[in-house]
Design a protein around this motif. Structure first.
Motif, short mmCIF file in Angstrom:
data_model
loop_
_atom_site.label_atom_id
_atom_site.label_comp_id
_atom_site.label_asym_id
_atom_site.label_seq_id
_atom_site.Cartn_x
_atom_site.Cartn_y
_atom_site.Cartn_z
N PHE A 1 -43.88 -31.97 61.21
CA PHE A 1 -43.42 -30.64 60.98
C PHE A 1 -42.38 -30.52 60.01
CE2 PHE A 1 -45.19 -30.76 65.47
CZ PHE A 1 -45.93 -29.62 65.48
N ILE A 2 -42.27 -29.49 59.33
CA ILE A 2 -41.06 -29.11 58.48
C ILE A 2 -40.77 -27.88 58.84
CG2 ILE A 2 -40.20 -28.74 56.25
CD1 ILE A 2 -42.41 -30.70 54.91
N MET A 3 -39.39 -27.73 59.24
CA MET A 3 -38.81 -26.38 59.95
C MET A 3 -37.56 -26.14 59.20
SD MET A 3 -39.89 -27.12 63.86
CE MET A 3 -38.97 -28.36 64.21
N SER A 4 -37.05 -24.97 59.33
CA SER A 4 -35.81 -24.41 58.74
C SER A 4 -35.14 -23.60 60.06
CB SER A 4 -36.13 -23.52 57.53
OG SER A 4 -36.21 -23.91 56.54
N LYS A 5 -33.96 -23.76 60.38
CA LYS A 5 -33.07 -23.14 61.47
C LYS A 5 -32.93 -21.66 61.02
CE LYS A 5 -29.86 -24.34 64.64
NZ LYS A 5 -29.09 -25.05 65.33
N ILE A 6 -33.27 -20.79 62.04
CA ILE A 6 -33.07 -19.52 61.78
C ILE A 6 -31.88 -18.95 62.39
CG2 ILE A 6 -33.97 -17.29 62.55
CD1 ILE A 6 -36.89 -18.32 62.88
N ILE B 1 -41.22 -22.96 61.86
CA ILE B 1 -42.21 -23.92 61.31
C ILE B 1 -42.67 -23.36 59.98
CG2 ILE B 1 -44.43 -25.31 61.75
CD1 ILE B 1 -43.90 -24.90 64.57
N GLU B 2 -42.43 -24.41 59.00
CA GLU B 2 -42.79 -24.01 57.42
C GLU B 2 -44.11 -24.85 57.12
OE1 GLU B 2 -39.50 -24.74 55.05
OE2 GLU B 2 -38.33 -23.34 55.79
N ALA B 3 -44.29 -26.00 57.89
CA ALA B 3 -45.59 -26.74 57.47
C ALA B 3 -45.72 -27.64 58.57
CB ALA B 3 -45.18 -27.80 56.03
N ILE B 4 -47.37 -27.83 58.75
CA ILE B 4 -47.40 -28.63 59.97
C ILE B 4 -48.69 -29.59 59.21
CG2 ILE B 4 -48.92 -28.61 62.10
CD1 ILE B 4 -48.56 -25.70 62.02
N ALA B 5 -48.35 -31.15 59.66
CA ALA B 5 -49.15 -32.06 59.03
C ALA B 5 -49.29 -32.01 57.52
CB ALA B 5 -50.35 -32.28 59.79
N GLY B 6 -48.37 -31.70 56.76
CA GLY B 6 -48.52 -31.58 55.30
C GLY B 6 -49.04 -30.25 54.77
N GLY C 1 -31.11 -29.26 54.86
CA GLY C 1 -31.47 -27.99 55.54
C GLY C 1 -32.91 -27.72 56.48
N LYS C 2 -33.61 -28.93 56.12
CA LYS C 2 -35.06 -29.13 56.53
C LYS C 2 -35.01 -30.10 57.76
CE LYS C 2 -36.64 -26.15 53.53
NZ LYS C 2 -36.94 -24.81 53.81
N LEU C 3 -35.48 -29.59 58.88
CA LEU C 3 -35.69 -30.33 60.00
C LEU C 3 -36.95 -31.13 59.91
CD1 LEU C 3 -34.73 -31.73 62.38
CD2 LEU C 3 -35.43 -29.76 63.87
N ARG C 4 -37.28 -32.48 59.78
CA ARG C 4 -38.59 -33.10 59.80
C ARG C 4 -38.72 -33.74 61.04
NH1 ARG C 4 -40.66 -33.09 54.47
NH2 ARG C 4 -38.83 -32.59 52.94
N LEU C 5 -39.81 -33.50 61.61
CA LEU C 5 -40.16 -34.17 63.05
C LEU C 5 -41.56 -35.00 62.58
CD1 LEU C 5 -40.31 -31.14 65.39
CD2 LEU C 5 -38.56 -33.13 65.05
N ASN C 6 -41.39 -36.28 62.82
CA ASN C 6 -42.33 -37.28 62.29
C ASN C 6 -42.91 -37.90 63.60
OD1 ASN C 6 -41.44 -36.93 59.65
ND2 ASN C 6 -39.49 -38.21 60.07
N ASP C 7 -44.10 -38.83 63.17
CA ASP C 7 -44.73 -39.44 64.13
C ASP C 7 -44.38 -40.96 64.20
OD1 ASP C 7 -46.38 -40.85 61.93
OD2 ASP C 7 -48.05 -39.68 62.54
N SER C 8 -44.92 -41.94 65.03
CA SER C 8 -44.28 -43.23 65.22
C SER C 8 -44.50 -43.92 64.01
CB SER C 8 -45.15 -43.68 66.26
OG SER C 8 -46.62 -43.82 66.16
N GLU C 9 -45.41 -43.47 62.74
CA GLU C 9 -45.74 -44.31 61.59
C GLU C 9 -44.92 -43.69 60.37
OE1 GLU C 9 -50.09 -44.20 61.19
OE2 GLU C 9 -50.40 -45.31 62.96
N GLY C 10 -44.07 -42.70 60.70
CA GLY C 10 -43.28 -41.99 59.86
C GLY C 10 -43.93 -40.88 59.18
N LYS C 11 -45.16 -40.32 59.48
CA LYS C 11 -45.68 -39.36 58.85
C LYS C 11 -45.13 -38.07 59.35
CE LYS C 11 -50.17 -37.10 58.59
NZ LYS C 11 -51.21 -36.70 59.25
N THR C 12 -44.72 -36.87 58.38
CA THR C 12 -44.32 -35.91 58.97
C THR C 12 -45.19 -34.82 59.49
OG1 THR C 12 -42.50 -36.08 56.98
CG2 THR C 12 -42.87 -33.91 57.82
#
Length: 139
Positions: free
Chosen positions: A134-139, A39-44, A121-132
């Protein structure tokens, strides 16, 4: 006889040309989610330096990882670009306040995740409104 053969052949060719084909919608590209994602970022907000926060996706739908301080476990379901994360439990050790606050953000945001997107290369997990969330990178 050749005129009759010509008419039959022309009719069959004409009918074949009128035959419709079913256009299938393009299939969504499946993201290779299995494995460990840092995890690189949580809720911005960027995670604390050297934070061990990570999500581990198993092939069998099990979710585990580190939420900054404690280890957790649960499950996930992916259908196309939709995803749901269901944390079920975690260890209960105490950490410094900053890591405990970040842990709370990880655990609070996981159930809110509803979609995923992979870009550069970044995985973004978003909520139902499209807000990011989590931003993550694969190890």
């Amino acid at each position: 006889m050749s005129l009759k053969s010509f008419l039959i052949a022309t009719s069959l060719f004409g009918l074949a040309a009128c035959q419709s084909t079913v256009n299938e919608p393009p299939k969504e590209q499946q993201i290779a989610l299995t494995g460990t994602w840092q995890i690189e970022a949580i809720a911005g907000k960027a995670v604390i330096d050297y934070s061990p926060a990570q999500l581990i996706f198993s092939e069998d739908g099990k979710l585990s990882g580190n939420n900054s301080c404690n280890n957790f476990f649960g499950s996930y379901i992916v259908e196309g670009s939709s995803i749901s994360l269901t944390p079920a439990g975690s260890t209960m050790k105490a950490c410094v306040d900053a890591l405990m606050a970040q842990e709370q953000q990880v655990m609070t945001n996981m159930p809110e995740v509803s979609s995923l997107q992979l870009s550069k290369g970044k995985l973004r997990l978003n909520d139902s409104e499209g807000k990011t969330l989590f931003i993550m990178s694969k190890i």
